[in-house]
Design a protein around this motif. Sequence first.
Motif, PDB file in Angstrom:
ATOM      1  N   ARG A 295      13.327  86.149  33.939  1.00  0.00           N
ATOM      2  CA  ARG A 295      12.430  87.221  33.511  1.00  0.00           C
ATOM      3  C   ARG A 295      11.014  86.674  33.418  1.00  0.00           C
ATOM      4  O   ARG A 295      10.776  85.619  32.856  1.00  0.00           O
ATOM      5  CB  ARG A 295      12.874  87.759  32.148  1.00  0.00           C
TER       6      ARG A 295
ATOM      7  N   SER B 290       5.641  87.710  28.962  1.00  0.00           N
ATOM      8  CA  SER B 290       5.983  87.788  27.545  1.00  0.00           C
ATOM      9  C   SER B 290       4.755  88.280  26.798  1.00  0.00           C
ATOM     10  O   SER B 290       3.621  88.176  27.291  1.00  0.00           O
ATOM     11  CB  SER B 290       6.409  86.411  27.009  1.00  0.00           C
TER      12      SER B 290
ATOM     13  N   ARG C  66       0.867 100.784  22.537  1.00  0.00           N
ATOM     14  CA  ARG C  66       2.067 100.829  21.696  1.00  0.00           C
ATOM     15  C   ARG C  66       1.974 101.953  20.676  1.00  0.00           C
ATOM     16  O   ARG C  66       2.895 102.766  20.527  1.00  0.00           O
ATOM     17  CB  ARG C  66       2.233  99.485  20.998  1.00  0.00           C
TER      18      ARG C  66
ATOM     19  N   SER D 233      12.758 102.922  24.455  1.00  0.00           N
ATOM     20  CA  SER D 233      12.144 101.601  24.587  1.00  0.00           C
ATOM     21  C   SER D 233      10.927 101.705  25.481  1.00  0.00           C
ATOM     22  O   SER D 233      10.762 102.668  26.237  1.00  0.00           O
ATOM     23  CB  SER D 233      13.141 100.584  25.156  1.00  0.00           C
TER      24      SER D 233
ATOM     25  N   TYR E 286       7.979  99.031  27.766  1.00  0.00           N
ATOM     26  CA  TYR E 286       7.769  97.698  28.321  1.00  0.00           C
ATOM     27  C   TYR E 286       6.383  97.598  28.953  1.00  0.00           C
ATOM     28  O   TYR E 286       5.818  98.585  29.416  1.00  0.00           O
ATOM     29  CB  TYR E 286       8.798  97.403  29.422  1.00  0.00           C
TER      30      TYR E 286
ATOM     31  N   TYR F 234       4.532  95.530  32.176  1.00  0.00           N
ATOM     32  CA  TYR F 234       4.822  94.717  33.360  1.00  0.00           C
ATOM     33  C   TYR F 234       3.509  94.472  34.092  1.00  0.00           C
ATOM     34  O   TYR F 234       2.457  95.004  33.729  1.00  0.00           O
ATOM     35  CB  TYR F 234       5.869  95.381  34.263  1.00  0.00           C
TER      36      TYR F 234
ATOM     37  N   VAL G  45      13.631  96.388  35.134  1.00  0.00           N
ATOM     38  CA  VAL G  45      13.580  96.256  33.681  1.00  0.00           C
ATOM     39  C   VAL G  45      13.992  94.849  33.255  1.00  0.00           C
ATOM     40  O   VAL G  45      13.334  94.208  32.423  1.00  0.00           O
ATOM     41  CB  VAL G  45      14.489  97.308  33.009  1.00  0.00           C
TER      42      VAL G  45
ATOM     43  N   CYS H  87       9.966  93.320  33.490  1.00  0.00           N
ATOM     44  CA  CYS H  87       9.388  94.034  32.359  1.00  0.00           C
ATOM     45  C   CYS H  87       9.494  93.226  31.065  1.00  0.00           C
ATOM     46  O   CYS H  87      10.511  92.576  30.806  1.00  0.00           O
ATOM     47  CB  CYS H  87      10.086  95.380  32.161  1.00  0.00           C
ATOM     48  N   THR H  88       8.439  93.301  30.264  1.00  0.00           N
ATOM     49  CA  THR H  88       8.361  92.610  28.974  1.00  0.00           C
ATOM     50  C   THR H  88       8.540  93.620  27.849  1.00  0.00           C
ATOM     51  O   THR H  88       7.771  94.578  27.760  1.00  0.00           O
ATOM     52  CB  THR H  88       6.994  91.916  28.825  1.00  0.00           C
ATOM     53  N   PRO H  89       9.540  93.451  26.984  1.00  0.00           N
ATOM     54  CA  PRO H  89       9.777  94.425  25.906  1.00  0.00           C
ATOM     55  C   PRO H  89       8.570  94.585  24.990  1.00  0.00           C
ATOM     56  O   PRO H  89       7.952  93.601  24.566  1.00  0.00           O
ATOM     57  CB  PRO H  89      10.964  93.821  25.159  1.00  0.00           C
ATOM     58  N   LEU H  90       8.230  95.840  24.704  1.00  0.00           N
ATOM     59  CA  LEU H  90       7.119  96.177  23.821  1.00  0.00           C
ATOM     60  C   LEU H  90       7.594  96.956  22.599  1.00  0.00           C
ATOM     61  O   LEU H  90       7.149  96.707  21.485  1.00  0.00           O
ATOM     62  CB  LEU H  90       6.073  96.997  24.591  1.00  0.00           C
TER      63      LEU H  90
ATOM     64  N   ASP I 233      15.956  96.440  23.927  1.00  0.00           N
ATOM     65  CA  ASP I 233      15.769  95.876  25.259  1.00  0.00           C
ATOM     66  C   ASP I 233      16.989  96.215  26.122  1.00  0.00           C
ATOM     67  O   ASP I 233      18.084  95.693  25.908  1.00  0.00           O
ATOM     68  CB  ASP I 233      15.589  94.360  25.169  1.00  0.00           C
TER      69      ASP I 233
END
Length: 276
Positions: free
Chosen positions: A18, A21, A37, A50, A52, A54, A127, A131-134, A138
Amino acid sequence: MSENATSRGLDAQGCIQREGSLARVPHAFRPVVAAARDGLLEVFGVRLDSAYLYGSVPRGNARVGRSDLDLLVALRQEPTAADREATRTLGEALDKEFPQIDGVGTLLYGRSRLLSELETHDLGWFVACLCTPLLGEDLAEYLPRYRPDSLLARETNGDLALLLPRWRQRIADVENAEYAAEGRRPLVRFMSRHLVRTGFTLVMPRWNGWTSDLAEMAEAFGAYYPERAEQMRAAAVLGYEPRGDSAVLRSYVDDLGPWLAEEYARVHGIKAPRPD
């Protein structure tokens, strides 16, 4: 040389690592990410499953005033037309408020679509790997590990032939608009990036790795298709520094695009049909 450079983006098992970050988000872009956010929470509330980041912002190589903010949003149900309009409005507000970014692009899907069997090697891979979780859960926890194989190549970019007629229509619409030159620039950026990434995934199984760097993608492609290498290198440059050039757009839909679509189908086959 870094570990990522020697592993070509793969872990010890040969699976795609992945990328990105929140810790890598450049300082100048952190207020933008915070506002995005908060805006998503305000717009969707409990309907948000969720969200993300990217692209260049979570990879840490975004350029102030030139990079766009890329978001992927998963809702608990399938999005409506009103949801898409609200997302577009939020993106425009962020773009207007923060000069650090050059536009906002948001992908909006329902959770079930992202986790569907049909999308496992396309949106699901996107994903899990890009993609970076925001916000929220996840969804990568429900998805497999991915290798840079022909199945992944086919399902990510094996639909270029279907896209080309839409691209021609978009070009025609821009040319007929009052401010054609302004409209061409984002089209050149979008199509350049798409073609470079498609060229890269064409050779990805042979190159045996993953990268999101357009220049590196173009070089990897050129090693296997030297006769098209200069075209792809030029597209990589325009993916970062686009100009509103009609000739570039025409070359994409009349030459490079059709050739790439035909070669892609020959090597990897056609992407499984989608409902949309």
